[in-house]
Write an enzyme that holds these catalytic residues in place. Structure first.
Site, PDB file in Angstrom:
ATOM      1  N   HIS A 207       4.968  11.231  -9.367  1.00 21.27           N
ATOM      2  CA  HIS A 207       4.124  11.821  -8.326  1.00 21.27           C
ATOM      3  C   HIS A 207       4.812  12.893  -7.483  1.00 21.27           C
ATOM      4  CE1 HIS A 207       6.315   8.987  -5.813  1.00 21.27           C
ATOM      5  NE2 HIS A 207       5.894   9.642  -4.760  1.00 21.27           N
TER       6      HIS A 207
HETATM    7  N1  UDP Z   1       3.349   1.098  -6.291  1.00 26.07           N
HETATM    8  C1  UDP Z   1       2.225   0.307  -6.390  1.00 26.07           C
HETATM    9  N2  UDP Z   1       1.278   0.664  -7.327  1.00 26.07           N
HETATM   10  C2  UDP Z   1       1.408   1.739  -8.149  1.00 26.07           C
HETATM   11  C3  UDP Z   1       2.589   2.522  -8.030  1.00 26.07           C
HETATM   12  C4  UDP Z   1       3.528   2.194  -7.074  1.00 26.07           C
HETATM   13  O1  UDP Z   1       2.068  -0.672  -5.671  1.00 26.07           O
HETATM   14  O2  UDP Z   1       0.519   1.995  -8.954  1.00 26.07           O
HETATM   15  C5  UDP Z   1       4.365   0.736  -5.272  1.00 26.07           C
HETATM   16  C6  UDP Z   1       5.743   0.503  -5.823  1.00 26.07           C
HETATM   17  O3  UDP Z   1       5.890  -0.818  -6.303  1.00 26.07           O
HETATM   18  C7  UDP Z   1       6.622   0.791  -4.617  1.00 26.07           C
HETATM   19  C8  UDP Z   1       5.845   1.870  -3.890  1.00 26.07           C
HETATM   20  O4  UDP Z   1       4.514   1.797  -4.375  1.00 26.07           O
HETATM   21  O5  UDP Z   1       6.732  -0.342  -3.788  1.00 26.07           O
HETATM   22  C9  UDP Z   1       6.433   3.215  -4.163  1.00 26.07           C
HETATM   23  O6  UDP Z   1       5.595   4.185  -3.680  1.00 26.07           O
HETATM   24  P1  UDP Z   1       5.550   5.683  -4.240  1.00 26.07           P
HETATM   25  O7  UDP Z   1       6.101   5.715  -5.609  1.00 26.07           O
HETATM   26  O8  UDP Z   1       4.159   6.164  -4.022  1.00 26.07           O
HETATM   27  O9  UDP Z   1       6.469   6.475  -3.199  1.00 26.07           O
HETATM   28  P2  UDP Z   1       8.027   6.675  -2.992  1.00 26.07           P
HETATM   29  O10 UDP Z   1       8.689   5.330  -3.043  1.00 26.07           O
HETATM   30  O11 UDP Z   1       8.508   7.611  -4.050  1.00 26.07           O
HETATM   31  O12 UDP Z   1       8.140   7.286  -1.640  1.00 26.07           O
END
Ligand code: UDP
Length: 365
Positions: A207
């Site tokens: 993403h």
């Molecule tokens: N996550 C979720 N469902 C999904 C994809 C990710 O619950 O379909 C959770 C994942 O387990 C983690 C969090 O979302 O706890 C990560 O968020 P994201 O990847 O959107 O953002 P980042 O961590 O890169 O800021």
């Protein structure tokens, strides 16, 4: 009673807040008001986490989403300021590195309300990332810098942050993994719905703008995952932004024939998919760490990572998505690999430490 006003807006922030809000509720002398900016608003990007993780509904819904970074942040700034003027909190709590984080911190500091930043001090040293800009600016105007790792605290010291403001608490995502991740088993859930066998599939998530908005990098990732899927099922819960771009470039249909594309899943389904995957390929910060928490090899589809301990542990390696062959090769090389048993993210009590520190400091006039 001291009032903490927490600003949330994006998926990982709801997940992090699930443990911190709980700790605030358990700490005498603290009360919390929840503000949801609206940055992520789909049921499967927002509501599902409040329901599953037992969180209170937001007290204020600002409904700001979409548009350019400047427009979104500007509208949030104005809307958050109105809430702050009405609520008059003793402190504002923000998480991570999104536009909601920066808007919340900036609105607060201009009204002389002290800001607490959870996940302070992370650096990719890549200013092209909107996240890097948001986190550096937020750190600069925060009174409490709650750091997840030793490296994060060191970055802040090097940048000259006030030493008493740096509070090394550990990573709240580790708290969440311990608290909620334990509930997850291999039977039922997303694995049953998708007919997946334990350690019999690759889990992918993408993403970051640096990948979705760069056609060459996106093509390298898509081609590599398609090649991987010829050998092993690949499950890919599609972030709305990634789905929109794949649709726009005409790759969605052909990809859907090769890879198991699914809508974003809830946290418990996600932990299950992570825990029982043979490998995780991702550009997410949270997912990289969860791979490590569940001891699953991970390939990070980026040029760098803020979570350098993961690379040091050997459970994670970088695969900059410059071409499909190198990404596919990195995935094959990582399958079945293992790393060291480090514990760089604290003891699973980061949320309590945050709440305790806020209560102690705010108790002083
Ligand atoms: N996550 C979720 N469902 C999904 C994809 C990710 O619950 O379909 C959770 C994942 O387990 C983690 C969090 O979302 O706890 C990560 O968020 P994201 O990847 O959107 O953002 P980042 O961590 O890169 O800021």
């Amino acid at each position: 009673m001291k009032k903490i006003l927490t600003i949330l807006g994006a998926r990982p922030q709801f997940i992090k807040a699930s443990v911190v809000s709980h700790a605030i509720a358990q700490t005498s002398g603290l009360a919390e008001v929840l503000v949801h900016t609206g940055q992520h608003f789909d049921a499967n990007m927002s509501d599902v986490f409040f329901d599953e993780l037992g969180m209170n509904k937001p007290d204020h819904l600002l409904g700001v989403h979409g548009g350019t970074h400047g427009a979104m942040t500007g509208r949030m700034l104005e809307a958050v300021e109105q809430v702050l003027l009405a609520e008059r909190p003793d402190a504002v709590l923000v998480y991570g590195d999104t536009n909601s984080t920066l808007a919340g911190a900036l609105a607060a500091v201009k009204l002389h309300i002290p800001v607490a930043h959870v996940e302070a001090g992370l650096r990719s040293f890549n200013m092209v990332m909107p996240e890097e800009v948001n986190r550096i600016l937020t750190d600069r105007i925060s009174r409490w810098l709650f750091t997840p790792t030793r490296a994060a605290a060191e970055h802040l010291r090097r940048e000259g942050a006030a030493p008493h403001g740096i509070v090394e608490v550990g990573d709240v995502m580790y708290d969440v993994a311990l608290h909620h991740g334990r509930r997850v088993q291999h039977d039922g859930g997303a694995m049953a719905r998708l007919g997946l066998a334990q350690k019999g599939y690759v889990l992918a998530t993408i993403h970051r703008a640096e990948n979705t908005d760069d056609p060459r990098r996106l093509a390298a990732i898509v081609d590599a995952l398609q090649a991987t899927a010829r050998q092993l099922p690949v499950v890919w819960p599609l972030h709305p932004r990634t789905r929109a771009v794949l649709q726009q470039v005409g790759r969605l249909q052909s990809l859907a024939g090769a890879v198991r594309l699914v809508e974003p899943v809830g946290y418990l389904d996600m932990v299950q998919l992570e825990k029982y995957a043979a490998l995780i390929a991702t550009d997410s910060g949270g997912v990289q760490k969860e791979a490590f928490f569940h001891r699953v090899p991970c390939v990070t589809l980026r040029d760098e990572t803020e979570w350098v301990e993961l690379l040091q542990s050997g459970w994670n390696r970088l695969a900059p998505p410059t071409d499909a062959e190198s990404v596919a090769a990195a995935i094959w090389a990582a399958l079945g690999s293992e790393g060291a048993d480090l514990q760089p993210y604290g003891c699973g009590d980061a949320a309590q430490r945050i709440a305790r520190r806020l209560a102690e400091d705010l108790a002083w006039p």
